[in-house]
Design an enzyme around this catalytic site. Structure first.
Site, mmCIF file in Angstrom:
data_model
loop_
_atom_site.group_PDB
_atom_site.id
_atom_site.type_symbol
_atom_site.label_atom_id
_atom_site.label_comp_id
_atom_site.label_asym_id
_atom_site.label_seq_id
_atom_site.Cartn_x
_atom_site.Cartn_y
_atom_site.Cartn_z
ATOM 1 N N LYS A 81 -78.646 -6.202 -80.159
ATOM 2 C CA LYS A 81 -79.077 -5.324 -78.937
ATOM 3 C C LYS A 81 -80.422 -5.824 -78.768
ATOM 4 C CE LYS A 81 -80.294 -0.464 -77.841
ATOM 5 N NZ LYS A 81 -80.408 0.968 -78.543
ATOM 6 N N SER A 156 -78.120 4.248 -75.519
ATOM 7 C CA SER A 156 -78.705 3.212 -74.923
ATOM 8 C C SER A 156 -77.991 1.913 -75.126
ATOM 9 C CB SER A 156 -80.087 2.803 -75.067
ATOM 10 O OG SER A 156 -80.359 2.795 -76.645
ATOM 11 N N SER A 180 -77.986 6.839 -79.600
ATOM 12 C CA SER A 180 -77.974 5.414 -78.927
ATOM 13 C C SER A 180 -77.052 4.547 -79.657
ATOM 14 C CB SER A 180 -79.183 4.647 -78.490
ATOM 15 O OG SER A 180 -79.786 5.634 -77.451
#
Lengths: 501, 99
Positions: A81, A156, A180
């Site tokens: 990420k 997210s 997330s």
């Protein structure tokens, strides 16, 4: 020949360590897959082809010289990420503010991955600074759900979850501040774990809400998540909130879960997470999962956690408050974007104009909301009250875990919604995190494991399992046993463009 | 009754160093009002006798040995700077015209 992108991380590692295939071959297969489908999926913001191949060659060379693999997943590719700092590789957090930032250091998670011989393929798309539940808040365009490309992949960490479901990577790293990791896992039919707060170092994780942020493992199976969990977890003196205790035995627990039933385990169904707002197909999938846990020998009881209904409100005061403070660092002076530096504007004006140009709408909303909640006169009513709710939620968990070993709920109330559907309605978007937020506020461990497809729309549903702080291993035991009982899921995903059968 | 006025949102934006546009103010004022209306719910259960929790892990004073460690070089520190001059961060003027 076997399609290497369809193998689990565990299977790939066995083949690489057994010298049946090379890490370079595994890496090239995934880079090829990314080249083939990521134009459609947009899971990656940056693909580090050279860095990945160099890391893979190093693993192959070590094995060729007879050295032991650096870790059980050495040579396996991974999607990282874009909120974790990577030395020499762009780290944007999905924001224009950091569009051209190349960190001069590695996050602890990044360093541990490199030391373990894990091959970092690239950086995945995300809601800007991890604020969102759909990845639509990325400054670089939304990621699309591989199950249905008109739908969101969660957020997210939608880039990380989509990369797994699209077979672009067998492993991924996410971060979970309000859900997330777990909500994206739920809507893409993948596994995601938020470890106990402090279990994985936050050093080099670009801060959103420091008392809630937690990095964790994502995979297509519970075992793969466990393998990755063991690599990234552990005490780090560079993070003052890092827990100085042994990592819970998550791999042993997963292996035990695959072999045995759940006799003797007490499971609590959270009674607050049902009813209005819950999609009927999600509800039915959850009930079927609970029935399967019973079939596995678990004793199931209902547990009420009344304060959980206030968790969403408390979160949307605490997280914005911390974010308004954390994001003050983006001041256009030391790194990141700077606009209007033309001699006619003061430093303060340049700062305000840069933040206006560099931040998207959701980030601005939360910065202002946090500024408000922390201002004198409103502090007690908003931030102060939210902190008290946090105490109540922790008490509910403590009381619940005196009765049961784990709690379960749906991970998120609905399946993946359409891109654009909630983009202009912040409150509707926030509801996606309804069931995941309590574990962030209390700091305990939680996992989302797929519970099949919703019968009304054919989209994935997630079962959330929650365990006490430092008992992350329970998630893996229950998740693994349930995964076997549920049977395979991702082989039912529709083929993406250009995929050969 | 609304929780927050458009003028208050403009003030918040100023405090938060966000040069928001007039159009954004119209949108944000409505949205922030709606969000505050919803989150104010925390007040219903926040009784006086409940202690606040600021952190999931109650830690105080985490110390480490005060030892010299390698750090970023001057060049590395400035590598991401929007502007640098003579080995230093170059910043716009600090004082406004009127000061």
């Amino acid at each position: 020949m076997t399609d290497l992108t369809r193998l689990t991380a565990g299977e790939l590692a066995a083949k690489i360590h057994g010298r049946e295939i090379t890490s370079v071959e595994a890496t090239q297969a995934h880079l090829g897959r990314i080249a083939e489908v990521d134009g459609d999926v947009n899971a990656f913001l940056h693909v580090d082809t050279e860095g990945a191949l160099a890391a893979a060659r190093k693993v192959d060379a070590d094995l060729a010289e007879g050295r032991e693999p650096a870790s059980p997943i050495a040579g396996v590719p991974l999607a990282l990420k874009d909120v974790l700092a990577t030395k020499g590789v762009p780290t944007t957090c999905g924001s224009k503010t950091l569009e051209n930032w190349i960190p001069p250091y590695d996050a602890t998670v990044t360093r541990k991955l490199r030391e373990a011989g894990v091959v970092i393929l690239g950086k995945t798309n995300m809601d800007e600074f991890a604020m969102g539940s759909s990845t639509e808040n990325s400054a670089f365009g939304p990621t699309r759900n591989p199950w249905d490309r008109d739908r969101i992949p969660g957020g997210s960490g939608g880039g990380s979850s989509a990369s797994l479901a699209a077979f672009e990577a067998p492993l991924a790293i996410g971060t979970d501040t309000g859900g997330s990791i777990r909500q994206p896992a739920s809507v893409t039919g993948t596994v995601g774990v938020k470890p106990t707060y402090g279990g994985v170092s936050r050093y080099g994780l670009v801060a959103f809400s420091s008392s809630l942020d937690q990095a964790g493992p994502c995979g297509r199976t519970v075992l793969d998540a466990a393998l990755l969990h063991e690599v990234i977890a552990g005490h780090d003196p560079m993070d003052s909130t890092s827990i100085d205790a042994p990592v819970p035995p998550v791999l042993l627990a997963a292996q035990a879960g695959y072999r045995a039933d759940l006799k003797g385990l007490k499971v609590g169904v959270v009674t607050e997470f049902t009813g209005e707002g819950y999609q009927p197909g999600v509800q039915r999938s959850f009930e079927a999962a609970v029935a399967q846990l019973k079939d596995l020998g678990a004793e199931v009881v209902e547990v009420s956690c009344p304060s959980f209904t206030y968790a969403l409100s408390a979160y949307y005061l605490i997280a914005p408050s911390e974010c308004s403070s954390n994001l003050a660092r983006f001041d256009a002076m030391r790194y990141g974007l700077r606009v209007s530096d033309d001699g006619s504007h003061s430093a303060e004006e340049v700062m305000s104009l840069t933040r206006e140009a560099g931040f998207g709408a959701e980030v601005k909303r939360r910065v202002m909301l946090g500024t408000y909640a922390l201002s004198s006169g409103y502090y007690d009513a908003y931030y102060g009250s939210a902190q008290k709710v946090r105490t109540l939620i922790t008490r509910d968990f403590t009381a619940a875990f005196e009765q049961v070993d784990v709690l379960v709920s749906p991970t998120t109330p609905t399946t993946a919604f359409k891109i654009g559907e909630r983009a202009d309605d912040p409150l509707a978007m926030y509801l996606a995190d309804l069931c995941t937020i309590p574990s962030n506020l209390a700091g305990n461990a939680a996992m989302s494991v797929p519970s099949g497809l919703s019968d009304e729309d054919g989209l994935p549903v997630g079962l959330q399992i929650m365990a006490p702080a430092l008992a992350d291993d329970r998630l893996y035991r229950v998740g693994a046993a349930y995964e076997v009982a549920r049977g395979p899921l991702l082989d039912r995903i529709p083929d993406l463009k250009g995929v050969s059968a | 009754m609304s929780n927050i006025s458009r003028d208050e949102v403009a003030h918040l934006a100023k405090l938060a160093r966000l040069a928001v546009t007039e159009k954004e103010l119209d949108v944000f004022a409505g949205q922030l009002d709606q969000i505050l209306d919803s989150v104010a719910k925390v007040g219903e259960v926040a009784a006086d006798d409940i202690p606040p929790t600021s952190h999931a892990v109650p830690l105080t004073n985490v110390f480490r040995a005060d030892e010299v460690r390698p750090s970023l070089s001057q060049e590395e520190s400035l590598a991401g700077a929007p502007a640098a001059e003579e080995g230093r961060f170059r910043v716009p003027r600090i004082l406004g015209e009127e000061q």
